[in-house]
Design a protein around this motif. Structure first.
Motif, mmCIF file in Angstrom:
data_model
loop_
_atom_site.group_PDB
_atom_site.id
_atom_site.type_symbol
_atom_site.label_atom_id
_atom_site.label_comp_id
_atom_site.label_asym_id
_atom_site.label_seq_id
_atom_site.Cartn_x
_atom_site.Cartn_y
_atom_site.Cartn_z
ATOM 1 N N LYS A 116 -26.970 -56.047 -31.056
ATOM 2 C CA LYS A 116 -26.103 -56.856 -30.216
ATOM 3 C C LYS A 116 -25.179 -57.670 -31.109
ATOM 4 O O LYS A 116 -25.635 -58.392 -32.000
ATOM 5 C CB LYS A 116 -26.979 -57.796 -29.383
ATOM 6 C CG LYS A 116 -26.216 -58.641 -28.410
ATOM 7 C CD LYS A 116 -27.179 -59.636 -27.765
ATOM 8 C CE LYS A 116 -26.412 -60.851 -27.293
ATOM 9 N NZ LYS A 116 -27.235 -62.035 -27.209
ATOM 10 N N THR A 151 -37.921 -43.017 -22.814
ATOM 11 C CA THR A 151 -37.182 -44.276 -22.721
ATOM 12 C C THR A 151 -36.704 -44.502 -21.290
ATOM 13 O O THR A 151 -36.596 -43.572 -20.503
ATOM 14 C CB THR A 151 -35.974 -44.258 -23.659
ATOM 15 O OG1 THR A 151 -35.175 -43.137 -23.330
ATOM 16 C CG2 THR A 151 -36.406 -44.171 -25.099
ATOM 17 N N LYS A 152 -36.412 -45.767 -21.002
ATOM 18 C CA LYS A 152 -35.999 -46.121 -19.638
ATOM 19 C C LYS A 152 -34.718 -45.365 -19.263
ATOM 20 O O LYS A 152 -34.608 -44.847 -18.147
ATOM 21 C CB LYS A 152 -35.750 -47.628 -19.560
ATOM 22 C CG LYS A 152 -36.933 -48.450 -20.030
ATOM 23 C CD LYS A 152 -37.805 -48.877 -18.877
ATOM 24 C CE LYS A 152 -39.023 -49.609 -19.407
ATOM 25 N NZ LYS A 152 -40.060 -49.815 -18.454
ATOM 26 N N CYS A 180 -23.186 -60.632 -32.539
ATOM 27 C CA CYS A 180 -23.391 -62.055 -32.336
ATOM 28 C C CYS A 180 -22.169 -62.827 -32.808
ATOM 29 O O CYS A 180 -21.486 -62.425 -33.743
ATOM 30 C CB CYS A 180 -24.646 -62.529 -33.058
ATOM 31 S SG CYS A 180 -24.408 -62.688 -34.807
ATOM 32 N N LEU A 181 -21.881 -63.881 -32.114
ATOM 33 C CA LEU A 181 -20.723 -64.697 -32.466
ATOM 34 C C LEU A 181 -21.240 -65.981 -33.089
ATOM 35 O O LEU A 181 -22.015 -66.712 -32.493
ATOM 36 C CB LEU A 181 -19.914 -65.004 -31.208
ATOM 37 C CG LEU A 181 -19.318 -63.781 -30.505
ATOM 38 C CD1 LEU A 181 -18.836 -64.163 -29.139
ATOM 39 C CD2 LEU A 181 -18.194 -63.198 -31.323
ATOM 40 N N LYS A 199 -32.189 -43.035 -26.967
ATOM 41 C CA LYS A 199 -33.061 -43.811 -27.845
ATOM 42 C C LYS A 199 -33.182 -45.209 -27.253
ATOM 43 O O LYS A 199 -32.284 -45.672 -26.557
ATOM 44 C CB LYS A 199 -32.441 -43.885 -29.242
ATOM 45 C CG LYS A 199 -32.380 -42.547 -29.936
ATOM 46 C CD LYS A 199 -33.727 -42.175 -30.478
ATOM 47 C CE LYS A 199 -33.714 -40.773 -31.053
ATOM 48 N NZ LYS A 199 -35.043 -40.303 -31.390
ATOM 49 N N PRO A 200 -34.323 -45.870 -27.536
ATOM 50 C CA PRO A 200 -34.441 -47.241 -27.020
ATOM 51 C C PRO A 200 -33.396 -48.152 -27.668
ATOM 52 O O PRO A 200 -32.874 -47.856 -28.739
ATOM 53 C CB PRO A 200 -35.857 -47.645 -27.432
ATOM 54 C CG PRO A 200 -36.244 -46.725 -28.512
ATOM 55 C CD PRO A 200 -35.504 -45.448 -28.273
ATOM 56 N N LYS A 201 -33.162 -49.260 -27.021
ATOM 57 C CA LYS A 201 -32.198 -50.219 -27.561
ATOM 58 C C LYS A 201 -32.804 -50.869 -28.798
ATOM 59 O O LYS A 201 -33.914 -51.372 -28.767
ATOM 60 C CB LYS A 201 -31.906 -51.289 -26.516
ATOM 61 C CG LYS A 201 -30.777 -52.191 -26.904
ATOM 62 C CD LYS A 201 -30.808 -53.502 -26.112
ATOM 63 C CE LYS A 201 -29.995 -54.572 -26.783
ATOM 64 N NZ LYS A 201 -30.568 -55.055 -28.036
ATOM 65 N N ARG A 202 -32.034 -50.815 -29.857
ATOM 66 C CA ARG A 202 -32.519 -51.382 -31.114
ATOM 67 C C ARG A 202 -32.303 -52.881 -31.165
ATOM 68 O O ARG A 202 -31.309 -53.378 -30.670
ATOM 69 C CB ARG A 202 -31.771 -50.740 -32.285
ATOM 70 C CG ARG A 202 -32.285 -49.399 -32.676
ATOM 71 C CD ARG A 202 -33.608 -49.559 -33.361
ATOM 72 N NE ARG A 202 -34.346 -48.326 -33.421
ATOM 73 C CZ ARG A 202 -34.117 -47.367 -34.307
ATOM 74 N NH1 ARG A 202 -33.194 -47.504 -35.190
ATOM 75 N NH2 ARG A 202 -34.848 -46.291 -34.308
ATOM 76 N N PHE A 203 -33.250 -53.553 -31.826
ATOM 77 C CA PHE A 203 -33.062 -54.974 -32.074
ATOM 78 C C PHE A 203 -32.000 -55.122 -33.145
ATOM 79 O O PHE A 203 -32.005 -54.412 -34.140
ATOM 80 C CB PHE A 203 -34.371 -55.598 -32.561
ATOM 81 C CG PHE A 203 -34.306 -57.086 -32.741
ATOM 82 C CD1 PHE A 203 -34.692 -57.928 -31.715
ATOM 83 C CD2 PHE A 203 -33.864 -57.645 -33.921
ATOM 84 C CE1 PHE A 203 -34.637 -59.298 -31.876
ATOM 85 C CE2 PHE A 203 -33.805 -59.012 -34.080
ATOM 86 C CZ PHE A 203 -34.187 -59.840 -33.059
ATOM 87 N N GLY A 204 -31.098 -56.068 -32.936
ATOM 88 C CA GLY A 204 -30.102 -56.342 -33.971
ATOM 89 C C GLY A 204 -28.825 -55.569 -33.792
ATOM 90 O O GLY A 204 -27.960 -55.588 -34.651
#
Lengths: 335, 317, 446
Positions: A328, A274-275, A330-331, A321-326
């Protein structure tokens, strides 16, 4: 009617291929290879050919007679290992030692772990360190880059800039006294300094690195983080005492740092996935390099630094671990 | 110089003694009592750790066995399929219990959809996993109940007892089978069943699990059970039941009379390890309208048996 | 120049190969016999309400959706019911289907067959949903989720955006593209109807930038409709995925294992918008759809308007025959489509395309060892580690895979597309997902 095929999607494939990636690395090494030929002459060619040939030969022998599995020497990985091994040794190294190096690289560092993709340590570096410890004299007598003009038999050897500084400082002199006897930065950049085949010319290695990043064969994270760490860390030391510690530009351009940062540390198999992990890996390599260069017994520490960091790659992979989708938050603005 | 040797010797030995004392006390402090019988029982077990008994490994089975013997004075519902009756008897001897013998079992593959009987209509490309192919499509031969021929059962077997027959592309169970049940779990289509090994390893079973209507089943496979019910009618022991166009032989009731084998129109019923039978005399002499077919069916049955014999004995590498 | 929006994580850009983009939609003649599978929607299959020998009219109800997530089924042709039998369909299995012999083309009286644009929306939201349900509408993008279920907003949730999916990020497919060009006004009215049903005043039509004609066309038309915005998006696969599209347009991320409604969005395909228009304004149930027939070897790549249940053989013939050396017939696009086992398989509500691939194209290369290049991680739009999950699944460590949230995988295939070692990553991921899903189900039951 011919029989239809049933398979799961996707039904198309991009044009990435292990082979292509490996030969991409070979192409990126070409400029550095040419410079080494220019500076070290036929000796460089001898080392390169021997190293690549025996790497391929040992891989073939092991796959054919020990593993008895499919032969995959054409995938390019052994060629890359061979070239990198040649880049890591002085041009006047006896043939027998090159063969031993190729055997260690392919046999011990790569095939004994199960072949391509399964090794923990970078094969070429393992071989280099093995040779350095087994044959310290031969491995540290660096011929001066004099090109084709000189006869093979009377090669003049001398220390690398790093070795020169290390010896100088330990014998009580300071940097400004030593500076007069050292090559200029331009010479470091172009390659008119002593050293192993591949480490002398920083500029060609940078060109190769840019090619690799452009072709998306390596990511920028590892080389940049290594170089940045080296600059920052050695810069701090230099500010503390410019007479005792060499300046960051000198640290960047000399020794195997460019070679290690661009070609050795970025080896896909032995670097994190991972980055985030790659940045941490690069930081570790940079830090260890300077620590060894400044306080260690050896004048050069890149290969040890990379090997040490290779060992912690599984741990880094686990932690980053890579950043997971979902993930973040959300407002939702309620209207 | 001598001094150094003496000092280092003394230091090291005293270090050793101190550690030994500490270790002794710690070992005493944390000692866990274990019934020595557990070790004895474990020694008798095959130590294959296959999980066929339903417990995670032989040690766990040994612990449960000793505990149950202590609490309930019996070993009901505990069985090591690998070791079989002999092992259980030995365990019973150690624990001082009488053990009832159980019938030995064997894994049976209830599909004969070989490349010849159920020709491939499409070609599969993808990972070699029945579980995956099962979710993807009905199978190369088109039968959604039949064997996918991708050898998940072979991979699951710890005892080298299942191999793929390269000719039929179907798995074959050999005599190494211990009936641990790993293949039964591995098969996504529930084709493999543990059945009684039978006297002299003779057994009769329906080699099909297709519960589609006869016509559909037959379309994909020449030897599918079509649920015609002939076998159930001919069976005098109520051993055969038919459920949704599929016959099933209850092995507890089956007496191996083999009447059903003869009447099956699709040769879906298999008899294993019987002697090849001779064509019955009256069938030929009376010779009604279709004598040829009768002979044919017999020869097919005989041929099949001999194939089975050879399959059971061949080991594929 | 304006920077076009897209989703942040991963993504790939396969060769587009939109061979049929400039071919107008052609109406295919009605076949002699249609096969209408009963399970055409996600969820429970419909229950047949007709029997053998019944005479049918076009648009007559033939199957009823019994459970909550289920859709009604209508006869796409007029004729006689031949049988209800298990037949091979696009799922790869023999499943119950109604076979109808076609006789003439007699439509049910209630259906308005004129081409007049009915702009006025008279019904209340409740009535619209009821009508959509009666028309048997499902998502036309391929997932075939019953539309009326999507329109029923759970209490306590508010919808803020309606997103119309005109992305069509799959290579080769052009059905939605042509639809937007030829039925733009109808799609916009369908969008209006959906907006009314969901009680929202903002709708965004997302279109990838490789269809500038469709973007221009719809932008022009949308000026007449208040609240509808057409947004051009960067070209990147899998932008057509619900979660990715929402991220691209609203920059909101749908949390793991949650529905888009969680972030106030509802996504509908352009095809669904058109079907909604036809169902609500014209009383026409879902009996037709646009299908792209394409492939490098196909002589005449085309877009057809066909009745549901038409065997794909007929479509292939209309595109001038099955090319020699066809290796795969794919229902859908090359990235997510399913291979079909025979040309007899019928078109269903979710068929967006038929892709014919040559043997050489479709052949899977031999797998070589993973060199941990981590390209699969970079391209995964969900931020998963495909190589790791596939290995877990290969070693049957499904409990660990569950902890790594294997269920987040949207099966877009980007990882396998990119893998330089040709490892069938998605095959293993699918296997793992199936096993984990079963484990979760059994756990919930007990």
């Amino acid at each position: 009617m011919n029989m239809l095929t049933v398979s799961a999607s996707p039904h198309i494939h991009g044009d990435y291929l292990t082979k292509k990636l490996m030969y991409g690395v070979v192409y990126s090494l070409v400029p550095a290879m040419l410079v080494s030929l220019y500076f070290f002459g036929f000796n460089a060619l001898r080392v390169l050919l021997l190293s690549v040939f025996f790497s391929l030969l040992f891989e073939w022998l092991i796959q054919k007679y020990l593993i008895k599995g499919p032969i995959s020497i054409t995938d390019g990985s052994a060629i890359v290992t061979g070239i990198l091994l040649a880049f890591n040794v002085p041009s006047n190294l006896p043939a027998s030692m090159i063969i031993v190096g190729a055997l260690v690289a392919i046999g011990i560092a790569k095939m004994s772990f199960g072949g391509l993709g399964k090794n923990i340590f970078n094969p070429a570096l393992v071989a280099r360190v093995f040779l350095l410890i087994s044959f310290p004299v031969e491995m540290t007598s660096w011929p001066k880059p004099l090109g084709f003009t000189k006869n093979l038999s009377d090669v003049i050897t001398g220390p690398t800039p790093l070795g020169f500084v290390k010896d100088g400082i330990s014998s009580g002199r300071n940097i400004s006294e030593l500076a007069a006897h050292m090559p200029s930065y331009i010479q470091d950049l172009l390659g008119q300094t002593g050293g192993s085949l591949g480490e002398v010319s920083a500029i060609t290695l940078i060109i190769g690195g840019i090619y690799l990043i452009w072709k998306k064969i390596i990511s920028w994270e590892i080389p940049i983080s290594i170089l940045l760490t080296v600059v920052v860390f050695s810069g701090i030391l230099w500010i503390i005492d410019p007479q005792q510690y060499a300046d960051p530009v000198f640290q960047l351009l000399t020794g195997g740092l460019m070679l290690g940062a661009i070609f050795m540390a970025t080896d896909m198999v032995t670097s994190p996935m991972t980055k985030g992990g790659q940045l941490v890996f690069g930081f570790g390599v940079g830090l260890l390099t300077i620590l060894i260069r400044v306080w260690g017994a050896y004048p050069e520490g890149v290969s040890f630094a990379i090997l040490l960091m290779n060992a912690v790659v599984p741990l880094i992979n686990r932690g980053f671990k890579p950043k997971r989708f979902g993930t973040k938050p959300c407002l939702i603005t309620l209207t | 110089m001598d001094n150094i040797i003496i000092i280092s010797t003394i230091t090291l030995s005293s270090l050793g003694i101190v550690s030994a004392v500490i270790l002794y006390f710690i070992a005493n402090k944390f000692k866990v009592y274990e019934d020595p019988k557990i070790d004895e029982v474990e020694e008798l077990l095959p130590l294959a750790n296959c999980g066929g008994c339903g417990f995670p490994g032989c040690r766990a089975f040994a612990e449960v066995t000793v505990k149950q013997a202590k609490d309930q004075q019996n070993l009901e519902e505990l069985f090591c399929p690998v070791g079989g009756n002999e092992t259980l008897q030995n365990i019973g001897n150690i624990l001082g219990l009488e053990i009832e013998a159980k019938d030995p079992m064997i894994a049976v593959i209830r599909c004969n959809g070989s490349t010849a009987n159920s020709p491939s209509k499409v070609k599969y490309e993808g990972v070699n996993s029945c579980a995956f192919a099962h979710a993807l499509y009905s199978g190369e031969g088109g039968c959604r109940y039949g064997c996918l021929r991708l050898a998940d059962c072979v991979d699951a077997c710890e005892f080298d007892a299942i191999h793929m027959n390269p000719e039929t592309d179907l798995p074959v169970v050999n005599n190494k089978c211990t009936a641990c049940g790993a293949c039964v779990i591995a098969c996504p289509r529930n084709i493999i069943e543990l059945r009684k090994k039978g006297p002299k390893k003779r057994r009769v079973f329906i080699s099909c699990v297709n519960s589609e209507k006869g016509g559909h089943a037959k379309k994909n496979c020449a030897v599918a059970c079509i649920g015609c019910g002939k076998c159930a009618k001919v069976c005098k022991f109520n051993a055969i039941t038919i459920n949704s166009f599929l016959a099933y032989i209850n092995f507890d009731r089956c007496t191996l009379c083999r009447k059903c084998v003869e009447v099956c129109p699709t040769t879906a019923i298999w008899e294993v390890n019987f002697k090849p039978r001779k064509p019955k005399l009256e069938n030929i002499t009376i010779a009604t309208e279709k004598p040829k077919e009768v002979v044919d069916k017999h020869s097919i049955a005989c041929e099949k048996t001999s194939i089975l014999h050879s399959q059971a004995n061949i080991e594929y590498h | 120049m304006e920077i076009l929006k897209t989703f942040a994580l991963g993504g790939i850009h396969p060769k587009e190969n939109k061979l049929s983009a400039n071919v107008p939609i052609e109406v295919l003649p009605i076949p002699k016999q249609v096969i209408v599978p009963l399970g055409q929607n996600l969820g429970a299959p419909s229950q047949p309400v007709i029997k053998r020998g019944d005479k049918l009219k076009v648009g007559q109800l033939i199957g009823k959706g019994m459970s909550f997530i289920s859709a009604d089924l209508h006869s796409p042709v007029s004729g006689t019911v031949l049988k209800i039998d298990n037949l091979l369909d696009s799922s790869g299995f023999h499943r119950p289907a109604i076979v109808i012999n076609v006789e003439g083309d007699e439509w049910a009286e209630s259906i308005d067959r004129t081409d007049n644009l009915t702009t006025k929306i008279e019904l209340s939201p409740q009535e619209i949903i009821e009508k959509v349900k009666k028309a048997g509408l499902v998502g036309m993008g391929g997932a075939t989720f019953p539309t009326h279920v999507k329109l029923m907003v759970p209490s306590g949730k508010t919808v803020e955006y309606l997103i119309i999916n005109g992305v069509e990020c799959e290579p080769y497919l052009t059905a939605d593209h042509r639809l937007m060009l030829e039925k733009g006004s109808e799609i916009l009215i369908g969008t209006k109807i959906l907006m009314k049903a969901l009680k929202v005043n903002k709708a965004v039509i997302g279109i990838e930038n490789n269809k500038p004609d469709a973007i221009n066309h719809l932008s022009q038309l949308a000026k007449k409709h208040e609240g509808i915005n057409v947004r051009a998006l960067q070209i990147k696969y899998p932008q057509g995925g619900e979660k990715q599209l929402i991220k691209a347009i609203t920059n909101r991320e749908v949390p793991s294992a949650k529905l888009p409604i969680e972030v106030g969005c509802v996504v509908q395909n352009v095809g669904t918008a058109l079907a909604v228009y036809e169902a609500v304004q014209k009383n026409k149930p879902l009996i037709e759809r646009i299908v792209t027939v394409t492939g490098k070897a196909v002589k005449k790549p085309s877009n057809f308007k066909v009745r549901i249940g038409t065997p794909i053989k007929q479509l292939i013939e209309a595109a001038e025959g099955l090319p020699e050396n066809t290796g795969k017939i794919i229902g859908g696009g090359p990235m997510m489509g399913k291979t079909l086992q025979s040309p007899e398989v019928p078109i269903v509500k979710g068929s967006s395309g038929i892709l014919l691939m040559k043997k050489e194209e479709s052949y899977r290369q031999i797998e070589s060892p993973c060199i941990r290049c981590s390209k699969c991680i970079y391209v995964c739009p969900m931020g998963l580690e495909p190589f790791f999950l596939s290995r877990l699944s290969k070693l049957a460590k499904f409990d660990m895979a569950e902890k790594e949230i294997i269920m987040d995988c949207i099966e877009c295939g980007s990882c396998q597309y990119t893998c330089p070692a040709y490892i069938p990553l998605l095959d293993y991921l699918r296997l793992g997902k199936a096993k984990v899903a079963t484990a979760i189900r059994t756990r919930n039951i007990t």
